[in-house]
Design an enzyme around this catalytic site. Sequence first.
Site, PDB file in Angstrom:
ATOM      1  N   ASN A 296      36.761 -66.615  -4.714  1.00 15.74           N
ATOM      2  CA  ASN A 296      35.766 -65.445  -4.616  1.00 15.74           C
ATOM      3  C   ASN A 296      35.980 -64.473  -3.487  1.00 15.74           C
ATOM      4  OD1 ASN A 296      33.325 -64.042  -4.847  1.00 15.74           O
ATOM      5  ND2 ASN A 296      32.198 -65.843  -4.662  1.00 15.74           N
TER       6      ASN A 296
ATOM      7  N   ARG B 269      36.871 -64.928  -9.329  1.00 13.00           N
ATOM      8  CA  ARG B 269      35.505 -64.229  -9.597  1.00 13.00           C
ATOM      9  C   ARG B 269      35.704 -62.471  -9.516  1.00 13.00           C
ATOM     10  NH1 ARG B 269      29.659 -64.611  -6.626  1.00 13.00           N
ATOM     11  NH2 ARG B 269      28.652 -63.396  -8.219  1.00 13.00           N
TER      12      ARG B 269
ATOM     13  N   HIS C  71      25.830 -61.701 -12.210  1.00 11.21           N
ATOM     14  CA  HIS C  71      25.577 -63.382 -12.067  1.00 11.21           C
ATOM     15  C   HIS C  71      25.975 -63.884 -13.574  1.00 11.21           C
ATOM     16  CE1 HIS C  71      22.200 -62.538  -8.784  1.00 11.21           C
ATOM     17  NE2 HIS C  71      23.448 -62.904  -8.297  1.00 11.21           N
TER      18      HIS C  71
ATOM     19  N   ARG D  50      17.646 -55.805  -1.470  1.00  8.16           N
ATOM     20  CA  ARG D  50      17.998 -54.731  -2.419  1.00  8.16           C
ATOM     21  C   ARG D  50      16.625 -54.436  -3.006  1.00  8.16           C
ATOM     22  NH1 ARG D  50      22.588 -57.813  -5.741  1.00  8.16           N
ATOM     23  NH2 ARG D  50      23.123 -58.705  -3.941  1.00  8.16           N
TER      24      ARG D  50
ATOM     25  N   ASN E 173      15.636 -74.370  -4.829  1.00  5.98           N
ATOM     26  CA  ASN E 173      14.912 -74.981  -3.474  1.00  5.98           C
ATOM     27  C   ASN E 173      13.478 -74.585  -3.241  1.00  5.98           C
ATOM     28  OD1 ASN E 173      17.357 -76.515  -2.438  1.00  5.98           O
ATOM     29  ND2 ASN E 173      18.104 -74.389  -2.453  1.00  5.98           N
TER      30      ASN E 173
ATOM     31  N   GLU F  38      28.745 -71.666 -10.025  1.00  5.36           N
ATOM     32  CA  GLU F  38      29.415 -70.839 -10.727  1.00  5.36           C
ATOM     33  C   GLU F  38      30.982 -71.025 -10.584  1.00  5.36           C
ATOM     34  OE1 GLU F  38      26.776 -68.382  -8.004  1.00  5.36           O
ATOM     35  OE2 GLU F  38      27.331 -66.653  -9.393  1.00  5.36           O
TER      36      GLU F  38
HETATM   37  P1  ADP Z   1      23.170 -65.909  -2.681  1.00  2.00           P
HETATM   38  O1  ADP Z   1      22.873 -64.805  -3.729  1.00  2.00           O
HETATM   39  O2  ADP Z   1      23.903 -65.180  -1.448  1.00  2.00           O
HETATM   40  O3  ADP Z   1      24.344 -66.851  -3.364  1.00  2.00           O
HETATM   41  P2  ADP Z   1      21.638 -67.929  -2.484  1.00  2.00           P
HETATM   42  O4  ADP Z   1      21.756 -68.267  -3.973  1.00  2.00           O
HETATM   43  O5  ADP Z   1      22.506 -69.014  -1.459  1.00  2.00           O
HETATM   44  O6  ADP Z   1      22.166 -66.573  -2.290  1.00  2.00           O
HETATM   45  O7  ADP Z   1      20.346 -68.273  -1.893  1.00  2.00           O
HETATM   46  C1  ADP Z   1      19.952 -67.775  -0.700  1.00  2.00           C
HETATM   47  C2  ADP Z   1      18.353 -67.684  -0.695  1.00  2.00           C
HETATM   48  O8  ADP Z   1      17.697 -68.919  -0.901  1.00  2.00           O
HETATM   49  C3  ADP Z   1      17.821 -67.402   0.880  1.00  2.00           C
HETATM   50  O9  ADP Z   1      16.835 -66.355   0.635  1.00  2.00           O
HETATM   51  C4  ADP Z   1      17.106 -68.772   1.195  1.00  2.00           C
HETATM   52  O10 ADP Z   1      16.235 -68.378   1.988  1.00  2.00           O
HETATM   53  C5  ADP Z   1      16.838 -69.283  -0.167  1.00  2.00           C
HETATM   54  N1  ADP Z   1      16.515 -70.662   0.170  1.00  2.00           N
HETATM   55  C6  ADP Z   1      17.756 -71.839   0.231  1.00  2.00           C
HETATM   56  N2  ADP Z   1      17.072 -72.768   0.684  1.00  2.00           N
HETATM   57  C7  ADP Z   1      15.763 -72.693   0.612  1.00  2.00           C
HETATM   58  C8  ADP Z   1      14.547 -73.532   0.871  1.00  2.00           C
HETATM   59  N3  ADP Z   1      14.785 -75.064   0.972  1.00  2.00           N
HETATM   60  N4  ADP Z   1      13.387 -72.965   0.488  1.00  2.00           N
HETATM   61  C9  ADP Z   1      13.096 -71.811   0.371  1.00  2.00           C
HETATM   62  N5  ADP Z   1      14.045 -70.999   0.304  1.00  2.00           N
HETATM   63  C10 ADP Z   1      15.453 -71.455   0.311  1.00  2.00           C
END
Ligand code: ADP
Length: 403
Positions: A10, A94, A183, A244, A338, A388
């Site tokens: 990626n 990707r 995505h 964004r 999460n 992914e």
């Molecule tokens: P990307 O689009 O860069 O792949 P991710 O899917 O890794 O991003 O998501 C990142 C987001 O997930 C961030 O805003 C982060 O704060 C949130 N995040 C990760 N772990 C937690 C958590 N335990 N509680 C709340 N938000 C979380």
Amino acid sequence: MAYEKILVINSGSSSLKFQLFDMTTETMLCKGLVERIGTEKAHLVFTPTGKAKYEEDVEAPSHSEAIRVVCDILVDSRFGVLKDFAEVSAIGHRVLHAGEEIKQPMLVDGNVKEIIRKYSLFGPLHNPANLAGIVACEEIFKGTPNVVVLDTQFHQTMPPEAYMYAIPMKFYKEDHLRKYGFHGTSHNFVAHAAAEFLKKPYDELNVVICHLGNGSSISAVKNGKCFDTTMGVTPLAGLMMGTRSGDVDPFVVMYMARKGYTPDQIDTILNKESGFKAMNGIGSADMRDTIAAAEAGNTDAQNALKMFAHRVALYVGGYYTLIGGADAVIFTGGIGENSFEARKMIVDRLNALGCFIDEEVNLKTRGTVAVVSTPESTLPAIVIPTNEELMIARETLRVLTQA
Ligand code: ADP
């Protein structure tokens, strides 16, 4: 099995993430990242599965050297996971954008590279980096097949009523402006995992999938096919995201232009300086920071969270209606997997659809498959972690075994 070990790449403008899979068992053998490519401070982070993370500064003036660094670490006598990098039987890449011209994962050839180059217009940061990664792999892994898996691919089944913009037709016919969606690999993985979890034949699956992370998008899946999605020509449209804006009245863009902002400045404002970063009063794009600020009483952060949940619920409700009711609403991505706070705020806005949060289960669900709605809910809310990279490896294998 002929194609045992598949490397997934990626590549971003200044970074290159990789994972190596043993596809006989779908096990990840290692993952890593070369960051700050093209600077004096290029850095490798490498984690062989089950072992400690290894890091070092490396020389990577371009993606080509970064791929060389990846090859070296894969066969390193101390940390490596392979004896010879010729053991890599295929590489899955990707790729962000190929317009309507690549609808399926494909083996790379001259034409595929030309299409990726052409659509740099819609992915000026991603497409050139994706191409650089492919070219570097062709140079270094001589004779190893390269396969592209598009972010847009899953959404290519949308009907025109979902993907057309109501602007003069020449902008579609000549300039290819339409909704593409992104995505796709994540939505595809999660849709298949949902069918398995719900024990439904895949082609009878009706779900609304919320991929919520730094970038966020929702897809409506009808009979196993994408029917609509929130992102557009580019990943700027739809939901409010980390930096964004998501949807705004197009007049906002004209207004900024008339005020003297250049197209590049407007691009930066809407892509990098908007969303949570602009709204939560703390200048952070991160959901965890926003929640912490909201809990500490910051009313801007509280409002930003409400805006996010409002927009997500708006699309879930719309898509639920358009696909004639759904088997479930699915949460995935860093936030979806999460953040129990974000899920609660969203599900609390879906009560009219028969979806109610199970506070206890929701609170303890983090990164695992779980039904987070109450047993009485007629529309279940389910958390399904995405993967992914594994999906890219699966698609790569599929192309090669069909070839
Ligand atoms: P990307 O689009 O860069 O792949 P991710 O899917 O890794 O991003 O998501 C990142 C987001 O997930 C961030 O805003 C982060 O704060 C949130 N995040 C990760 N772990 C937690 C958590 N335990 N509680 C709340 N938000 C979380």
